[in-house]
Design an enzyme around this catalytic site. Structure first.
Site, PDB file in Angstrom:
ATOM      1  N   GLY A 120      40.291  41.130  46.860  1.00  0.00           N
ATOM      2  CA  GLY A 120      41.468  41.998  46.773  1.00  0.00           C
ATOM      3  C   GLY A 120      42.743  41.304  47.216  1.00  0.00           C
ATOM      4  O   GLY A 120      43.762  41.955  47.445  1.00  0.00           O
ATOM      5  N   SER A 123      43.078  36.090  44.346  1.00  0.00           N
ATOM      6  CA  SER A 123      42.767  34.672  44.130  1.00  0.00           C
ATOM      7  C   SER A 123      43.019  34.297  42.673  1.00  0.00           C
ATOM      8  O   SER A 123      43.513  33.205  42.382  1.00  0.00           O
ATOM      9  CB  SER A 123      41.323  34.386  44.511  1.00  0.00           C
ATOM     10  N   GLU A 156      45.459  36.753  31.847  1.00  0.00           N
ATOM     11  CA  GLU A 156      44.398  37.559  32.466  1.00  0.00           C
ATOM     12  C   GLU A 156      44.028  38.750  31.571  1.00  0.00           C
ATOM     13  O   GLU A 156      42.854  39.078  31.411  1.00  0.00           O
ATOM     14  CB  GLU A 156      44.824  38.029  33.862  1.00  0.00           C
ATOM     15  N   ASP A 168      50.252  41.198  40.923  1.00  0.00           N
ATOM     16  CA  ASP A 168      49.683  40.035  41.615  1.00  0.00           C
ATOM     17  C   ASP A 168      50.360  38.738  41.185  1.00  0.00           C
ATOM     18  O   ASP A 168      50.716  37.898  42.012  1.00  0.00           O
ATOM     19  CB  ASP A 168      48.178  39.942  41.345  1.00  0.00           C
ATOM     20  N   TYR A 218      37.827  49.013  37.061  1.00  0.00           N
ATOM     21  CA  TYR A 218      39.273  48.791  36.987  1.00  0.00           C
ATOM     22  C   TYR A 218      39.829  49.203  35.627  1.00  0.00           C
ATOM     23  O   TYR A 218      40.760  50.005  35.535  1.00  0.00           O
ATOM     24  CB  TYR A 218      39.609  47.320  37.281  1.00  0.00           C
TER      25      TYR A 218
HETATM   26  C1  GLA Z   1      44.536  44.379  40.952  1.00  0.00           C
HETATM   27  C2  GLA Z   1      45.413  44.159  39.732  1.00  0.00           C
HETATM   28  C3  GLA Z   1      46.849  44.629  39.994  1.00  0.00           C
HETATM   29  C4  GLA Z   1      46.878  46.050  40.567  1.00  0.00           C
HETATM   30  C5  GLA Z   1      45.888  46.193  41.725  1.00  0.00           C
HETATM   31  C6  GLA Z   1      45.776  47.614  42.200  1.00  0.00           C
HETATM   32  O1  GLA Z   1      44.930  43.557  42.001  1.00  0.00           O
HETATM   33  O2  GLA Z   1      45.431  42.795  39.372  1.00  0.00           O
HETATM   34  O3  GLA Z   1      47.608  44.528  38.809  1.00  0.00           O
HETATM   35  O4  GLA Z   1      46.647  46.982  39.568  1.00  0.00           O
HETATM   36  O5  GLA Z   1      44.592  45.746  41.370  1.00  0.00           O
HETATM   37  O6  GLA Z   1      46.970  48.030  42.765  1.00  0.00           O
END
Ligand code: GLA
Length: 383
Positions: A120, A123, A156, A168, A218
């Site tokens: 989380g 990486s 990604e 991210d 997700y």
């Molecule tokens: C992952 C995804 C982000 C975001 C988070 C949740 O890290 O890569 O884009 O959606 O989950 O906030």
């Protein structure tokens, strides 16, 4: 740096440069980036470094300090490496750069990543952005950090099959030491908010449970928010779920099946918590910020259902501790880390107690890091 360069010399010869991109901790604003909401991540000193030299061929040769072997990517056929068990993120970034018209040159690259994988802390974004930055610089291209973040995200999404938002990659590229980024994911407007935590620090607690974003929850959550938005649009003049206020959602509740209502409720209440968190941080009210962290976790647990027993055990253990002002899961969830706002002088007691309770409850061992913020990307010549 020296150890990475020594390992590079043993594998490829003399390196020319080392580039770096940061992992991130999201302070608040979880699962709202892909709904056009605002998020508040900070770039971390845990990072991905890559040592590089040009190799005079038209291939990338990729290796990592924690893996055996070298993966070769032909720059003339970047589309054909989607199935690689390792190296697909880098190949995906190269692919997007070729498509976007960057000049790429053959390079040898050795990666060393201190961001724990699947925890989380992003990486994968750190690897993508470090790759994008390294390849852009080695090919003599002008560097635009936002463009590097956007092409890393596309890699990604389209190459690796994870339908993530922009948070991210943006944080990995644009972080500024000592700051959190208040990023509007709809416009990419970003305010660097000084992170003055006074007598507190951020402690990251890693549950040891790993998630894989490509598998499962997700992408499903993202699809659910899209379905909720489509239904709400019948009555509300909105383009993004993040534009709906909590009060509007209540008045339109009957449009949504119960699960979609709860998913939407997380998103709209989380967006409100981000605004309140930023005001709390700006006025130095850490107690209020801590309460918002706790409320965010509860919403992610009950409405969004992305926490799981490990993250709940860590958060609940932290909530019992007096020295902890607030705690929540960070990142995508389903495993990974919590972020905890803890009094500086009580960090050891906190780690000892939360670690013990967590092991009692789950049989797992947690790892703890005191988070330090850092700049997103940087590069250094090897002399
Ligand atoms: C992952 C995804 C982000 C975001 C988070 C949740 O890290 O890569 O884009 O959606 O989950 O906030």
């Amino acid at each position: 740096m020296t150890a990475l360069c020594d390992a590079f010399r043993a594998l490829f010869g003399a390196p020319e440069k080392v580039f770096c991109a940061a992992g991130r901790v999201n302070l608040i604003g979880e699962h709202v980036d892909y709904c056009g909401g605002k998020v508040l991540p900070a770039a971390l000193s845990l990072n991905c470094r890559v040592a590089v030299r040009r190799n005079g061929t038209n291939t990338l040769r990729l290796a990592a300090t924690d893996l055996a072997g070298v993966v070769t990517v032909d720059l003339a056929r970047t589309e054909s490496y989607r199935g690689l068990p390792w190296g697909n993120y880098q190949a995906g970034v190269a692919h997007e750069m070729v498509r976007a018209g960057y000049n790429l040159v053959g390079c040898d690259l050795l990666y060393d990543c201190t961001v724990p994988f699947g925890a989380g802390l992003s990486s994968s974004a750190a690897i993508e952005v470090a790759t994008a930055y390294a390849l852009a610089m080695m090919g003599g291209n002008p560097v635009d950090k936002v463009a590097l973040a956007l092409l890393s995200k596309r890699a990604e999404n389209e190459y690796c099959g994870v339908n993530c938002g922009i948070m991210d990659q943006f944080a990995a590229a644009n972080g500024v030491r000592g700051h959190a980024m208040l990023l509007d994911c709809a416009t990419l407007e970003c305010e660097q908010v000084p992170l003055d935590l006074r007598d507190c620090v951020l402690v990251l607690a890693d549950s040891g449970k790993r998630h894989s974003l490509a598998a499962g929850g997700y992408n499903e959550r993202r699809a659910e928010t899209e379905a909720a938005l489509a239904l709400l649009k019948r009555k509300l003049p909105v383009e993004r779920l993040a534009q709906v206020t909590p009060a509007e959602l209540e008045t339109q509740k009957s449009l949504l099946p119960p699960v979609l209502y709860r998913r939407a409720r997380h998103v709209v209440t989380e967006c409100a918590r981000v605004e309140r968190s930023v005001s709390a941080l700006k006025r130095g009210d850490l107690a209020a910020f801590g309460q918002l962290l706790n409320a965010s976790h509860t919403s992610l647990k009950e409405d969004y259902e992305v926490t799981g027993p490990e993250l709940d055990a860590l958060a609940e253990a932290a909530w019992q501790r007096e020295e902890c002002l607030g705690a929540r899961m960070t990142g995508a969830g389903f495993g990974g880390c919590t972020v905890n706002l803890v009094k500086k002088d009580k960090v050891s007691a906190f780690i000892e107690a939360v670690g013990r309770i967590y092991t009692e409850k789950t049989g797992r061992k947690a790892a703890f890091y005191v988070a330090e913020t850092a700049d997103g990307i940087s590069g250094e010549d090897i002399l």
